[in-house]
Design a protein around this motif. Structure first.
Motif, PDB file in Angstrom:
ATOM      1  N   SER A 271       5.587   2.921  -2.048  1.00 48.92           N
ATOM      2  CA  SER A 271       5.568   2.637  -3.590  1.00 48.92           C
ATOM      3  C   SER A 271       4.123   1.506  -3.612  1.00 48.92           C
ATOM      4  O   SER A 271       3.248   1.788  -4.059  1.00 48.92           O
ATOM      5  N   ARG A 272       4.410   0.574  -2.788  1.00 49.59           N
ATOM      6  CA  ARG A 272       3.242  -0.471  -2.584  1.00 49.59           C
ATOM      7  C   ARG A 272       1.815   0.191  -2.319  1.00 49.59           C
ATOM      8  O   ARG A 272       0.742  -0.236  -2.633  1.00 49.59           O
ATOM      9  N   GLU A 273       2.026   1.283  -1.233  1.00 45.99           N
ATOM     10  CA  GLU A 273       0.641   1.843  -0.968  1.00 45.99           C
ATOM     11  C   GLU A 273       0.346   3.014  -1.657  1.00 45.99           C
ATOM     12  O   GLU A 273      -0.794   3.686  -1.488  1.00 45.99           O
TER      13      GLU A 273
ATOM     14  N   ARG B 136       3.508   0.325  -7.451  1.00 45.60           N
ATOM     15  CA  ARG B 136       4.428  -0.956  -7.662  1.00 45.60           C
ATOM     16  C   ARG B 136       4.953  -1.615  -6.355  1.00 45.60           C
ATOM     17  O   ARG B 136       4.487  -1.342  -5.312  1.00 45.60           O
ATOM     18  N   ALA B 137       6.008  -2.382  -6.605  1.00 48.30           N
ATOM     19  CA  ALA B 137       6.696  -3.005  -5.494  1.00 48.30           C
ATOM     20  C   ALA B 137       5.604  -3.819  -4.584  1.00 48.30           C
ATOM     21  O   ALA B 137       6.303  -3.956  -3.573  1.00 48.30           O
ATOM     22  N   GLN B 138       4.763  -4.543  -5.025  1.00 50.44           N
ATOM     23  CA  GLN B 138       3.737  -5.169  -4.219  1.00 50.44           C
ATOM     24  C   GLN B 138       4.625  -6.531  -3.762  1.00 50.44           C
ATOM     25  O   GLN B 138       4.426  -6.780  -2.885  1.00 50.44           O
TER      26      GLN B 138
END
Length: 293
Positions: free
Chosen positions: A187-189, A233-235
């Motif tokens: 998610s972050r990437e 998302r989910a950063q």
């Protein structure tokens, strides 16, 4: 096509899934068929036009039917049907031949056996509906006459009991944590394809009202949509245990602002996003071995 014919067709489209829910609750193909038929009778007596989400209504209704049957059996001091031996005879049950019954018994597997032998009726219903079929705690609460916080506690207790008896890889906490962590990294990437590969085709994403106000979504179904929502998302999300299960939290200013709980077997079946402060206080949140605030 008449309204009755349409209702019959929609029910038949859900029959297989309802039978699976009932089988996992009751452990008997014959009793599962009876529970599904009882669900159909309840539907015919209900105002179908007023039902916004028929699959959800049917799932919770068959769960309620099964719960009534389990409580009745407990009152009569009856033992649950033997999962492995119930259909060993070479007779056909519900129109399926013995080979099909064997395949169904295999699909139910060790997890069902554990559930049947270790959980009480209410724990069994909450576990089956939420952890196996991704029904939200809010939908389950009226079925078992509990508030949402109590249902969460019941689910957490049921998971601990099941996991204490089962080493099935599909309910192995270590494996579930790896799946969740892989999801957060993807998610972050922004790796959409990796997110898709980690999600069940029928995954459900649900968020409470507070999460929606923060830019979330109330409900989203299907892995393409859910993967698209989480891409990039989910950063700020970090792995955590939410009510004893692998999940994630977002902590800002020393306070947990969002909690994500995951229902995981071989892939992610459901994701629930909680941002309401009162609901967050009811959750058992652990990050790096310490309680989160």
């Amino acid at each position: 096509m008449s309204d009755t014919d349409l209702l019959v067709r929609r029910f038949e489209e859900e029959r297989s899934r309802l039978r699976t829910v009932a089988h996992r609750m009751l452990g008997s193909p014959a009793e599962a068929e009876d529970a599904v038929q009882d669900t159909w009778l309840r539907l015919t007596r209900a105002d179908a036009d007023a039902i916004d989400n028929l699959p959800g209504w049917l799932t919770t209704t068959v769960g309620r039917v099964c719960l009534d049957r389990l409580r009745s059996a407990s009152a009569r001091h009856e033992e649950p049907a033997d999962v492995a031996g119930e259909s060993a005879a070479a007779e056909t049950v519900g129109g399926r031949d013995p080979e099909q019954e064997a395949l169904l018994a295999e699909s139910v597997g060790q997890a069902l056996e554990v559930v049947l032998t270790t959980l009480g009726p209410t724990e069994r219903l909450v576990f089956v509906l939420h952890d196996m079929f991704a029904v939200s705690f809010e939908e389950i609460a009226p079925v078992v006459d509990r508030n949402v916080a109590a249902v969460r506690q019941i689910a957490s207790r049921a998971r601990r009991r099941v996991q204490g008896r089962s080493v099935d890889p599909e309910v192995d906490p270590a494996r579930q944590r790896r799946v969740v962590e892989a999801f957060l990294v993807a998610s972050r990437e922004g790796r959409f394809d990796d997110l898709v590969s980690l999600l069940d085709p029928y995954v459900v994403l649900r968020g409470d009202a507070a999460a929606v106000r923060m830019g979330g979504t109330a409900e989203l179904r299907g892995r393409a949509g859910v993967a698209g929502f989480f891409t990039g998302r989910a950063q700020a999300a970090v792995p955590a245990f939410v009510d004893g299960m692998p999940g994630a939290v977002v902590i800002m200013g020393g306070r947990t602002t969002i909690a994500l709980s995951f229902t995981v077997t071989d892939r992610i079946l459901a994701i629930e996003v909680v941002a309401d402060p009162d609901r967050l206080r009811d959750l058992d949140l652990v990050v790096d071995g310490a309680p989160a605030r």
